[in-house]
Design a protein around this motif. Structure first.
Motif, PDB file in Angstrom:
ATOM      1  N   VAL A 259      75.784  -7.855  22.296  1.00 19.81           N
ATOM      2  CA  VAL A 259      76.264  -9.084  21.654  1.00 19.81           C
ATOM      3  C   VAL A 259      76.222  -8.978  20.133  1.00 19.81           C
ATOM      4  O   VAL A 259      77.121  -9.456  19.454  1.00 19.81           O
ATOM      5  CB  VAL A 259      75.430 -10.297  22.125  1.00 19.81           C
ATOM      6  N   TYR A 260      75.178  -8.337  19.583  1.00 21.79           N
ATOM      7  CA  TYR A 260      75.016  -8.362  18.134  1.00 21.79           C
ATOM      8  C   TYR A 260      75.364  -7.049  17.441  1.00 21.79           C
ATOM      9  O   TYR A 260      75.208  -6.932  16.234  1.00 21.79           O
ATOM     10  CB  TYR A 260      73.603  -8.799  17.767  1.00 21.79           C
ATOM     11  N   ARG A 261      75.775  -6.034  18.170  1.00 25.92           N
ATOM     12  CA  ARG A 261      76.212  -4.799  17.511  1.00 25.92           C
ATOM     13  C   ARG A 261      77.631  -4.416  17.928  1.00 25.92           C
ATOM     14  O   ARG A 261      78.513  -4.270  17.099  1.00 25.92           O
ATOM     15  CB  ARG A 261      75.271  -3.619  17.830  1.00 25.92           C
ATOM     16  N   ILE A 262      77.824  -4.238  19.240  1.00 27.77           N
ATOM     17  CA  ILE A 262      79.093  -3.686  19.700  1.00 27.77           C
ATOM     18  C   ILE A 262      80.221  -4.704  19.593  1.00 27.77           C
ATOM     19  O   ILE A 262      81.284  -4.415  19.037  1.00 27.77           O
ATOM     20  CB  ILE A 262      78.937  -3.161  21.143  1.00 27.77           C
ATOM     21  N   VAL A 263      79.972  -5.915  20.105  1.00 27.20           N
ATOM     22  CA  VAL A 263      81.009  -6.944  20.011  1.00 27.20           C
ATOM     23  C   VAL A 263      81.404  -7.216  18.552  1.00 27.20           C
ATOM     24  O   VAL A 263      82.587  -7.225  18.229  1.00 27.20           O
ATOM     25  CB  VAL A 263      80.562  -8.248  20.730  1.00 27.20           C
ATOM     26  N   PRO A 264      80.413  -7.399  17.635  1.00 30.39           N
ATOM     27  CA  PRO A 264      80.803  -7.624  16.240  1.00 30.39           C
ATOM     28  C   PRO A 264      81.649  -6.496  15.657  1.00 30.39           C
ATOM     29  O   PRO A 264      82.592  -6.746  14.906  1.00 30.39           O
ATOM     30  CB  PRO A 264      79.467  -7.720  15.507  1.00 30.39           C
ATOM     31  N   LEU A 265      81.320  -5.265  16.033  1.00 36.10           N
ATOM     32  CA  LEU A 265      82.078  -4.135  15.503  1.00 36.10           C
ATOM     33  C   LEU A 265      83.555  -4.250  15.891  1.00 36.10           C
ATOM     34  O   LEU A 265      84.454  -4.122  15.053  1.00 36.10           O
ATOM     35  CB  LEU A 265      81.487  -2.840  16.068  1.00 36.10           C
TER      36      LEU A 265
ATOM     37  N   VAL B 159      71.236  -7.589  23.928  1.00 35.37           N
ATOM     38  CA  VAL B 159      71.117  -7.894  22.500  1.00 35.37           C
ATOM     39  C   VAL B 159      72.040  -6.985  21.689  1.00 35.37           C
ATOM     40  O   VAL B 159      72.787  -7.436  20.825  1.00 35.37           O
ATOM     41  CB  VAL B 159      69.658  -7.730  22.012  1.00 35.37           C
ATOM     42  N   PHE B 160      72.009  -5.682  22.015  1.00 33.49           N
ATOM     43  CA  PHE B 160      72.828  -4.749  21.236  1.00 33.49           C
ATOM     44  C   PHE B 160      74.307  -4.951  21.510  1.00 33.49           C
ATOM     45  O   PHE B 160      75.147  -4.781  20.631  1.00 33.49           O
ATOM     46  CB  PHE B 160      72.429  -3.303  21.517  1.00 33.49           C
TER      47      PHE B 160
ATOM     48  N   TRP C  75      85.068  -6.964  16.991  1.00 34.98           N
ATOM     49  CA  TRP C  75      85.605  -8.218  16.473  1.00 34.98           C
ATOM     50  C   TRP C  75      86.058  -8.037  15.017  1.00 34.98           C
ATOM     51  O   TRP C  75      87.125  -8.509  14.613  1.00 34.98           O
ATOM     52  CB  TRP C  75      84.539  -9.314  16.577  1.00 34.98           C
ATOM     53  N   ASN C  76      85.236  -7.336  14.235  1.00 37.89           N
ATOM     54  CA  ASN C  76      85.618  -7.031  12.855  1.00 37.89           C
ATOM     55  C   ASN C  76      86.953  -6.299  12.810  1.00 37.89           C
ATOM     56  O   ASN C  76      87.820  -6.606  11.995  1.00 37.89           O
ATOM     57  CB  ASN C  76      84.570  -6.121  12.200  1.00 37.89           C
TER      58      ASN C  76
ATOM     59  N   LEU D  53      69.766  -4.144  26.078  1.00 41.22           N
ATOM     60  CA  LEU D  53      71.184  -3.778  25.996  1.00 41.22           C
ATOM     61  C   LEU D  53      72.052  -4.984  25.697  1.00 41.22           C
ATOM     62  O   LEU D  53      73.023  -4.901  24.949  1.00 41.22           O
ATOM     63  CB  LEU D  53      71.637  -3.114  27.304  1.00 41.22           C
TER      64      LEU D  53
ATOM     65  N   GLY E 278      86.527  -9.243   7.197  1.00 41.89           N
ATOM     66  CA  GLY E 278      86.440  -8.328   8.339  1.00 41.89           C
ATOM     67  C   GLY E 278      87.013  -6.967   7.979  1.00 41.89           C
ATOM     68  O   GLY E 278      86.423  -5.925   8.299  1.00 41.89           O
TER      69      GLY E 278
ATOM     70  N   THR F  77      84.660  -5.173   5.803  1.00 39.88           N
ATOM     71  CA  THR F  77      83.544  -4.643   6.580  1.00 39.88           C
ATOM     72  C   THR F  77      83.935  -3.341   7.271  1.00 39.88           C
ATOM     73  O   THR F  77      83.158  -2.390   7.324  1.00 39.88           O
ATOM     74  CB  THR F  77      83.085  -5.667   7.638  1.00 39.88           C
TER      75      THR F  77
END
Lengths: 270, 299
Positions: free
Chosen positions: B26-32, B23-24, B34-35, B21, B267, B270
């Motif tokens: 930090v690298y999926r939800i946060v980037p979404l 990993v997902f 943040w974009n 969780l 961003g 994206t």
């Protein structure tokens, strides 16, 4: 299908296979060509084949270093995937409050392509000080949701009585996973390894973004830099391609069944 | 006693789920998120965030021609995928027949799929080469064309040429998915149809195609994903050129962010790309009865 004569099926398939294989043949032919590869017309078979282009690749660029980098990153990704996905998959076979919510989050995350995360992912990795490191390369890929679901399905197929018996005997949970579940989940393990290997081995965009140090380049990155420095002026470029593709072809032919199952089970059964 | 057992169970579950969780997150939800934040802000590396309102979106939809081109190109890429699916269906039907050596055929057709796209792009660039490329040589020898064609340098032909490579690579994957679908159709249906006097054509359109619908949709969803993710092929073969003729949204985003350091604008791009992707997948999901969206988009 029955009324169609067999030979026509074979004929059609041979034609299709020809088109699927010709690019491989052509790159192989170019990589050992003894003639000038810019001569026209191109010769269909290599004249006096020689291995010099391969030697060029070995000496002109740090191929061994690129290869090592790729292997290290792939290894980290495979090992962590196995551990993390098996753990998460096992947790999801249990009943607990909020399980539905967690599954929902996971399925939603599956809808976020990696490509849509690159900018913040880069900024996050930079903030953690992991640019130009193996860990930075590996981290975004150390768990795949599909693989978690494959593990979950596999674990659920393990007879409940077996787990209950172990639990009554007082076997700790981690040991149940390690000693009972995992040995019975070889297909899931194979899927995990194939998935992690193919994706990480081939991955280009992420290393392109976070690697600037030449010593840390992985194979796809090294290959694209080679292309931008030398363009397509030397046969060594194609020897490089062959050297990069060979491991995948080799692994593919060795464990074909697991390979195809691994790559498709995620998308068809997940 | 019961309480303790449940607490321990919760702790165990939490412990087992945390790494994945995290990993997902930090690298999926946060980037979404943040974009999304970047898309409404003025920001460059090292600077501070300033509210930009809809500035980036206005710029994109009103003034940015490259955005429009890459948007259309992505849609063209996507729209050409059904062609690959039809070919794959044809191949799947062939290798589903009871013939000798069908496993060899399957292996060969699938072989291109797991290959490194960067290398595949370089190989095809060589095949497309204007002066000594195999394709030009064959076409000229066969008398189809008089002068060699610069496939990847032509604004009209570059995109189709790249798409052909994408199709070549994904064909085997489609074939396997359709083959799995074909094999799950009960043989008894065909026998019953034959007794009722239905010919092969009729049973193909009345039995095979309808029952194959989920597999066909799954293929299309995978095709859609590949149109949003085919960065490697384009980058290696054309770098989005000539004159942005092969620019896809993903290559444009990469260039904007990492070439021009316009992270805020990238961003916003994206966000648009992701919204488009999500709407298409959800619509397809509706059509196919809910199974097709379950594909990891990370490929």
């Amino acid at each position: 299908m029955q009324r169609v004569p067999r030979w026509s099926i074979h004929l059609a398939l041979v034609v299709i296979c020809f088109f699927m294989l010709i690019p491989f043949y052509w790159v192989l032919k170019t990589s050992v060509a003894g003639e000038n590869i810019f001569a026209y017309p191109p010769s269909l078979v290599p004249k006096d084949p020689h291995p010099f282009y391969f030697i060029d690749v070995w000496y002109d660029i740090p191929f061994a270093r690129f290869f090592l980098n790729s292997v290290v990153v792939v290894t980290i990704v495979i090992v962590l995937n196995l551990v993390f996905n098996a753990m998460a998959g096992y947790a999801l076979t249990r009943d607990f409050a909020g399980k539905k919510a967690i599954l929902f989050v996971l399925l939603s995350c599956m809808m976020i392509p990696f490509q849509a995360t690159i900018i913040p992912a880069y900024l996050i990795t930079a903030k953690m000080g992991l640019l130009n490191t193996y860990l930075g390369l590996a981290l975004p890929e150390v768990s795949h949701i599909i693989c978690i679901l494959v593990f979950k399905a596999n674990f659920e197929a393990v007879p409940k009585s077996l787990v209950e018996a172990a639990r009554i005997d007082g076997v700790p949970e981690w040991k149940i996973v390690y000693k009972i579940m995992l040995p019975l989940s070889k297909p899931a393990i194979a899927t995990n390894i194939v998935f992690s290997f193919v994706w990480t081995w081939n991955h280009f965009l992420w290393p392109l973004i976070i690697i600037s140090d030449q010593d840390m380049q992985t194979l796809p990155l090294g290959l694209s830099y080679f292309l931008s420095y030398f363009e397509d002026t030397t046969g060594a470029l194609y020897a490089f391609c062959v050297m990069v593709l060979a491991p995948t072809v080799f692994v593919f032919l060795m464990v074909q069944r697991q390979f195809i199952q691994g790559l498709t089970s995620g998308s068809t059964k997940g | 006693m019961l309480f303790r057992k449940r607490t321990r169970e919760m702790l165990l579950v939490a412990f087992f789920l945390t790494p994945a969780l995290l990993v997902f997150f930090v690298y999926r939800i946060v980037p979404l998120l943040w974009n999304l934040a970047l898309s409404f802000a003025f920001w460059s590396p090292g600077g501070s965030y300033e509210f930009a309102g809809l500035e980036h979106y206005t710029e994109m939809f009103v003034y940015d021609d490259v955005f429009r081109t890459s948007f259309v190109n992505t849609l063209i890429y996507m729209a050409s995928m059904p062609l690959a699916i039809v070919v794959a269906l044809f191949v799947a039907l062939l290798v589903n027949a009871r013939i000798r050596g069908r496993n060899v055929y399957r292996t060969i057709v699938f072989l291109s799929y797991p290959m490194m796209p960067v290398a595949v792009g370089i190989i095809w660039q060589w095949l497309y080469n204007e002066k000594v490329g195999l394709i030009n040589y064959v076409l000229q020898s066969a008398g189809v064309i008089d002068t060699p064609i610069a496939f990847l340098n032509s604004t009209a032909l570059a995109l189709p040429s790249v798409i052909v490579v994408g199709m070549w690579q994904i064909l085997g994957f489609f074939m396997i998915i359709l083959l799995t679908g074909l094999q799950s159709i009960p043989q008894s249906l065909y026998e019953a149809a034959a007794i009722d006097g239905a010919g092969p054509t009729k049973s193909f359109f009345r039995i095979t195609l309808p029952l194959l619908r989920p597999s066909l949709f799954l293929c299309f969803v995978i095709g859609v994903i590949s149109s949003f993710t085919s960065f490697d092929l384009v980058y290696v073969m054309t770098e989005g050129g000539p004159a942005h003729a092969t620019e896809l949204l993903i290559t444009y985003i990469y260039k904007t962010a990492f070439g021009l350091s316009e992270f805020d604008y990238a961003g916003a791009l994206t966000v648009v790309m992701f919204t488009l992707f999500l709407s298409i997948t959800l619509i397809l999901n509706r059509f196919s009865g809910g199974e097709a969206g379950k594909v990891d988009g990370a490929n």
